[in-house]
Design a protein around this motif. Sequence first.
Motif, short mmCIF file in Angstrom:
data_model
loop_
_atom_site.label_atom_id
_atom_site.label_comp_id
_atom_site.label_asym_id
_atom_site.label_seq_id
_atom_site.Cartn_x
_atom_site.Cartn_y
_atom_site.Cartn_z
N PRO A 1 0.88 -1.15 -0.04
CA PRO A 1 0.02 -0.07 -0.20
C PRO A 1 0.80 1.34 -0.03
O PRO A 1 0.38 2.51 -0.41
N PHE A 2 1.91 1.15 0.32
CA PHE A 2 2.91 2.48 0.56
C PHE A 2 3.93 2.78 -0.74
O PHE A 2 4.48 3.40 -0.84
N PRO B 1 -1.09 -2.18 -4.66
CA PRO B 1 -1.14 -3.72 -4.89
C PRO B 1 -0.59 -4.33 -6.18
O PRO B 1 -0.11 -5.43 -6.19
N GLN B 2 -0.40 -3.45 -7.20
CA GLN B 2 0.21 -3.95 -8.29
C GLN B 2 1.72 -3.84 -8.11
O GLN B 2 2.50 -4.30 -9.31
N SER B 3 2.28 -3.60 -7.39
CA SER B 3 3.67 -3.31 -7.01
C SER B 3 4.55 -4.82 -7.31
O SER B 3 4.02 -5.69 -6.73
N VAL C 1 8.60 -6.53 -7.25
CA VAL C 1 10.21 -6.42 -6.61
C VAL C 1 10.75 -5.19 -7.11
O VAL C 1 11.64 -4.60 -6.76
N ASP C 2 10.59 -5.04 -8.75
CA ASP C 2 11.38 -4.04 -9.29
C ASP C 2 10.93 -2.65 -8.51
O ASP C 2 11.84 -1.75 -8.56
N ASP C 3 9.56 -2.54 -8.23
CA ASP C 3 9.02 -1.48 -7.64
C ASP C 3 9.79 -1.12 -6.24
O ASP C 3 10.22 0.00 -5.91
N TYR C 4 10.08 -2.23 -5.51
CA TYR C 4 10.52 -2.39 -4.37
C TYR C 4 12.15 -1.68 -4.29
O TYR C 4 12.54 -0.98 -3.86
N VAL C 5 12.92 -2.42 -5.54
CA VAL C 5 14.33 -2.06 -5.49
C VAL C 5 14.43 -0.56 -5.92
O VAL C 5 15.20 0.22 -5.78
#
Length: 256
Positions: free
Chosen positions: A215-216, A221-223, A225-229
């Motif tokens: 959520p952050f 919700p579509q995030s 691992v690439d978004d996290y990196v």
Amino acid sequence: MGTSLHQDAVVIDGLIVSKFDREIFLDMRRGGLTAANCTCCIWENFRATMDNVARWKQYFRDNADLITQVYTTADIHRAKREGRTGIILGWQNLTGIEDQIPYLAIFKELGVNIMQIAYNTQNLVGCGCYEKNDSGLSEFGHEVIAEMNRLGILCDLSHVGARTGEDVIRASKKPVAYTHCLPAGMKQHPRNKSDAQLRFIAEQGGFIGVTMFPPFLKRGPQSTVDDYVEAIEYVIDIAGEDQVCYGTDFTQGYDQ
């Protein structure tokens, strides 16, 4: 090469809030996790917090082949050598001490080494990030921070309001942390921290654990691992790689 590096590295998760049981401890070992800050208190009062600590002591006895309690940094290295995961007991709110500063020493002796100042809303110490009006660190709160410093309990500011967080950073004689947060520069959310907040805590010697809680993240919700990196890289660009780690806020075992 990546597998070898992971096996040799000391890998610490800044925060896990899963529904802990033996299967999760097994997964920690399968994942090569050296240590983690595991939440044992959020809203509980003194009695309920003691019940939770007692439950963790039972976890340590029943799963001694997989986990070991961390009291000092030396215990983290010992866990690595022994092939177990070191558990750092942590709180996400200071409700467990009620209005009694001497209780901090009791919990320190029990191995609670990380305490968040407030969880989203206001308590006796300061304000959480969801409060409309952040009044900052209270006078009682200043005494609490001084005692946490004396005892060697890390101040966590992840769910803390901006003004209260800045007050804590200035009041603390030791580095503090956002154990699990994301940058507001990528997504505006009350739980995310501005570039100025991220830069300020790093300049004062604190560290930032980047969370993967969807959520952050920018795409919710579509995030992936690439978004996290991408979020980790964003925070590193602001705070520097020496001040940035990860705090997954992993919720394994709970229905989402």
